[in-house]
Design a protein around this motif. Structure first.
Motif, short mmCIF file in Angstrom:
data_model
loop_
_atom_site.label_atom_id
_atom_site.label_comp_id
_atom_site.label_asym_id
_atom_site.label_seq_id
_atom_site.Cartn_x
_atom_site.Cartn_y
_atom_site.Cartn_z
N PRO B 29 0.85 -1.20 0.00
CA PRO B 29 0.00 0.00 0.00
C PRO B 29 0.88 1.25 0.00
O PRO B 29 1.88 1.30 0.73
CB PRO B 29 -0.77 -0.11 1.32
N LEU B 30 0.52 2.20 -0.84
CA LEU B 30 1.26 3.47 -0.91
C LEU B 30 0.25 4.59 -0.69
O LEU B 30 -0.60 4.84 -1.53
CB LEU B 30 1.95 3.60 -2.27
N VAL B 31 0.34 5.19 0.48
CA VAL B 31 -0.56 6.29 0.82
C VAL B 31 0.07 7.56 0.25
O VAL B 31 1.09 8.02 0.74
CB VAL B 31 -0.77 6.36 2.35
N ASN B 32 -0.53 8.10 -0.79
CA ASN B 32 0.13 9.16 -1.57
C ASN B 32 0.24 10.48 -0.82
O ASN B 32 -0.77 11.09 -0.45
CB ASN B 32 -0.63 9.38 -2.89
N ARG B 33 1.47 10.87 -0.60
CA ARG B 33 1.74 12.14 0.07
C ARG B 33 2.93 12.81 -0.61
O ARG B 33 3.76 12.15 -1.24
CB ARG B 33 2.04 11.91 1.55
N ALA B 34 3.02 14.12 -0.46
CA ALA B 34 4.03 14.90 -1.17
C ALA B 34 5.44 14.49 -0.77
O ALA B 34 5.72 14.21 0.38
CB ALA B 34 3.83 16.39 -0.89
N ILE B 35 6.30 14.47 -1.78
CA ILE B 35 7.73 14.24 -1.54
C ILE B 35 8.38 15.57 -1.15
O ILE B 35 8.12 16.58 -1.78
CB ILE B 35 8.39 13.72 -2.85
N SER B 36 9.26 15.54 -0.16
CA SER B 36 10.04 16.75 0.19
C SER B 36 10.94 17.08 -0.99
O SER B 36 11.38 16.15 -1.71
CB SER B 36 10.94 16.48 1.40
N GLY B 37 11.27 18.35 -1.22
CA GLY B 37 11.14 19.40 -0.26
C GLY B 37 10.45 20.62 -0.83
O GLY B 37 10.30 20.74 -2.02
N PRO B 38 10.12 21.56 0.03
CA PRO B 38 10.31 21.36 1.47
C PRO B 38 9.31 20.35 2.02
O PRO B 38 8.38 19.97 1.34
CB PRO B 38 10.06 22.76 2.03
N LEU B 39 9.52 19.99 3.25
CA LEU B 39 8.69 18.99 3.91
C LEU B 39 7.23 19.43 3.91
O LEU B 39 6.93 20.58 4.19
CB LEU B 39 9.19 18.80 5.34
N ASN B 40 6.34 18.49 3.57
CA ASN B 40 4.92 18.84 3.54
C ASN B 40 4.05 17.81 4.26
O ASN B 40 3.28 18.15 5.14
CB ASN B 40 4.47 19.01 2.08
N ILE B 41 4.13 16.58 3.91
CA ILE B 41 3.39 15.40 4.43
C ILE B 41 1.97 15.21 3.90
O ILE B 41 1.39 14.15 4.07
CB ILE B 41 3.36 15.26 5.98
N HIS B 42 1.36 16.23 3.28
CA HIS B 42 -0.04 16.06 2.85
C HIS B 42 -0.15 15.46 1.45
O HIS B 42 0.84 15.20 0.80
CB HIS B 42 -0.78 17.39 3.00
N CYS B 43 -1.40 15.29 1.04
CA CYS B 43 -1.63 14.51 -0.19
C CYS B 43 -1.15 15.18 -1.47
O CYS B 43 -1.46 16.33 -1.73
CB CYS B 43 -3.12 14.20 -0.32
N ASP B 44 -0.36 14.50 -2.23
CA ASP B 44 -0.32 14.63 -3.68
C ASP B 44 0.30 13.34 -4.21
O ASP B 44 0.55 12.42 -3.43
CB ASP B 44 0.36 15.94 -4.17
#
Lengths: 315, 319
Positions: B29-44
């Motif tokens: 399972p890959l829960v799609n979240r933004a790749i840094s940077g800068p650090l974000n953690i939310h969805c994309d």
């Protein structure tokens, strides 16, 4: 442990077999063959190998020199790969998919680049998780496979392509990391430092102990490199012996936290004896560079005395 | 099985390639979240897009039911002897991964029976057949091994369809390579993935009520990419918008846009198509945003012109 080493060499299947492409005078295949000979007959081995000289020279598709199961994934994760295989083995045994009377031992080989530097996190994790496996570092003190770049195992003053000795710097400017101590600090059931010296007794016995001690165990094995160190290929065994007799590479083991030096030279040789035959230390013998040898000797003495102290505390 | 997201995946990029080339049918399972940077953690989708051509089968999921269903099917797909490739099941970080939805679960024994046992022909721990895994593979053989991997990915398409049929028999829930939502007679269509498809369905319904022939093509199987089938499904619309939740930073458009348009081109389908980059770093995607896209498509149908195919929505300023 009663055994006849000559008989073992003559009769026991080597597992690490001939036909590989490692250099003449290289310490690593000698070490690998003897370690694999410590496997008991009838036992199976899964070998995980970090990227490095040993991997690229012993398993080139469609050939290999390993008469056992063998896996290479990447440079930094040989220990993690081995630990995963060991965990799968346990799970399959639990489920009855692997026979109870079948014995597979899990052994990892990595060079100093893949162990001291790039693979340290993976190694530390696998050891801490308590997998029943043996990690073997064959330490040749630099990234030899890629062209002799310094690693954290490279001794101070060694001339490498990324620490070139010249007018500006005296070779590598930092002292080497003591990985065996780092592994001892993981409080493993068995940690040892060894070398292919004399009749290989030390290496064989420690390999046997490491492989057959339950839980995570670690061997740091001295492994000279003729290309990187600059010694004639027929002097491999001489270099091994000088490293041990100068106490540059002490032979010792740490069993359940207790230190035991397994070989104490009757006469500790001056460090020049080890340095002189090697091209990487040649600049240290130029007039005016005596301070380098003095400093090297001091470092060796300091570490040897520390080891003696640790052994004393273990008594 | 393992699971990951965002930078955890990025850190293991090297292993992603190695896992597929060693033909290990891992399910992840890959829960799609933004790749840094800068650090974000939310969805994309920048994490998924960074591994899109790594030999992994990639399934996308609109909601938690689909994520669950895809996960059960993933084992059967990856472990099929014609495939033997790892499978990742994507869903939107936070938007669906941290939302509560009622979903239908299979009983454990039913799920176990459907997934089945993994019985590889050759494996590392078989002491009766010692093998070498991951040897040095030089000029003489790597090309052939990569070709085998490419063929496995080609084979995956039919296997996915077979497994989906079996799953439908078991659950009544239908899955294919993609979902067509009111697309049969549509004049304008959006192509997108994951949770945005849910928002888009609401907008399609509203537009249909107003007599506007809007439709949606929701990608489920992104790798292998069903180019021919997508081109055919879109062949009767008059304008298309492809939504990318990751910017490819290549000055010509997002990854899904490139895939869809090149698929149409090689299948002789030339329909005005625009790309929208949206929702980066968890930026909300609203029904109003989607309605704006359909309005743009209506304008494109009217004029027959696409002045700028590489667009954005939801972006605050463009300085």
């Amino acid at each position: 442990m009663a055994y006849n080493l000559k008989e073992i060499v003559a009769n026991k299947p080597p597992i690490f077999v001939s036909g590989h492409r490692m250099c003449a005078g290289c310490g690593a295949p000698v070490v690998a063959r003897m370690i694999m000979r410590a496997l008991r007959e009838g036992d199976h081995a899964v070998v995980s190998n970090a990227t490095g000289c040993m991997e690229v020279s012993t398993c080139i598709y469609p050939y290999n020199s390993w008469d056992c199961s063998y896996i290479h994934t990447a440079f930094e994760c040989a220990a993690a790969t081995c630990s995963g295989a060991e965990a799968a083995y346990k799970a399959l045994k639990r489920k009855g998919k692997i026979q109870e009377d079948e014995h597979t031992k899990f052994i990892t080989f990595g060079g100093d680049g893949g162990t001291y530097d790039i693979g340290l996190q993976s190694l530390s994790g696998a050891m801490e998780r308590g997998h029943d496996m043996t990690y073997v570092c064959y330490d040749n003190g630099a990234y030899m496979n890629t062209g002799i770049q310094r690693s954290s195992a490279t001794p101070k003053f060694a001339d490498t392509t990324t620490s070139p000795a010249g007018e500006v710097i005296p070779g590598k400017m930092q002292v080497r990391k003591d990985l065996t101590q780092i592994m001892a600090s993981h409080h493993l059931p068995y940690v040892a430092q060894t070398a292919a010296m004399a009749n290989f007794k030390d290496l064989y016995e420690k390999s046997e102990k490491a492989i057959y001690t339950e839980g995570p165990t670690f061997l740091n094995v001295f492994s000279p490199c003729p290309r990187g160190w600059g010694y004639p290929t027929d002097e491999l065994m001489k270099i091994n012996k000088l490293a041990v007799d100068t106490c540059y590479w002490p032979l010792y083991e740490v069993v359940d936290g207790k230190y035991k030096i397994t070989y104490k030279p009757a006469k500790k040789l001056p460090i020049e004896e080890f340095l002189r035959p090697q091209r990487r230390f040649k600049h240290m013998f130029k007039a005016g560079n005596e301070w380098m040898i003095e400093e090297f000797q001091k470092e060796v003495d300091k570490r040897w005395e520390e080891l003696l102290r640790l052994e004393g505390l273990s008594e | 099985m393992t699971a990951t997201s965002s930078n955890g995946l990025a850190l293991m990029w090297e292993m992603i390639q190695i896992a597929s080339s060693l033909r290990l049918p891992i399910v992840m399972p890959l829960v799609n979240r933004a790749i840094s940077g800068p650090l974000n953690i939310h969805c994309d989708h920048s994490d998924a897009m960074a591994i899109r051509d790594s030999g992994w089968i990639m399934l996308f999921s609109e909601n938690n039911q689909e994520a669950y269903d895809n996960l059960l099917m993933a084992h059967r797909i990856g472990e099929h002897e014609d495939v033997m490739l790892p499978v990742t099941v994507c869903q939107d970080g936070f938007i669906t991964s941290h939302s509560i939805e009622n979903i239908e679960l299979l009983e454990d024994d039913v799920a176990k029976k459907f997934v089945g046992e993994y019985t590889p022909k050759h494996y590392l721990l078989n002491s009766k057949e010692p093998i070498s895994v991951g040897p040095m593979d030089l000029q003489a053989y790597l090309f052939e091994h990569k070709y085998q991997e490419a063929n496995a990915m080609r084979n995956a398409k039919n296997v996915i369809l077979e497994v989906s049929k079996d799953f439908e028999k078991l659950t009544g829930r239908t899955y294919s390579l993609f979902e067509k939502y009111k697309l049969e007679d549509a004049e304008i269509a959006i192509v997108c993935m994951n949770s945005t498809a849910g928002t888009t369905k609401v907008v399609v319904d509203e537009l249909r009520n107003k007599g506007i022939k809007a439709g949606l093509l929701k990608i489920r199987v992104y790798r292998p990419f069903p180019a021919e089938e997508i081109a055919k499904a879109l062949s009767n619309v008059k304008a298309i918008a492809v939504l990318d939740r990751a910017d490819s930073l290549n000055a010509c458009g997002g990854a899904l846009f490139t895939d869809v348009t090149s698929g149409m081109f090689v299948n002789n389908s030339y329909i005005p198509t625009v790309n929208y980059i949206y929702g980066i770093g968890g930026r909300d995607t609203t029904a109003k945003d989607i309605e704006g896209v359909y309005n743009d498509l209506i304008e494109i149908v009217k004029t027959g012109k696409v002045d700028n195919p590489y667009r954005y929505f939801g972006l605050k300023n463009r300085s």
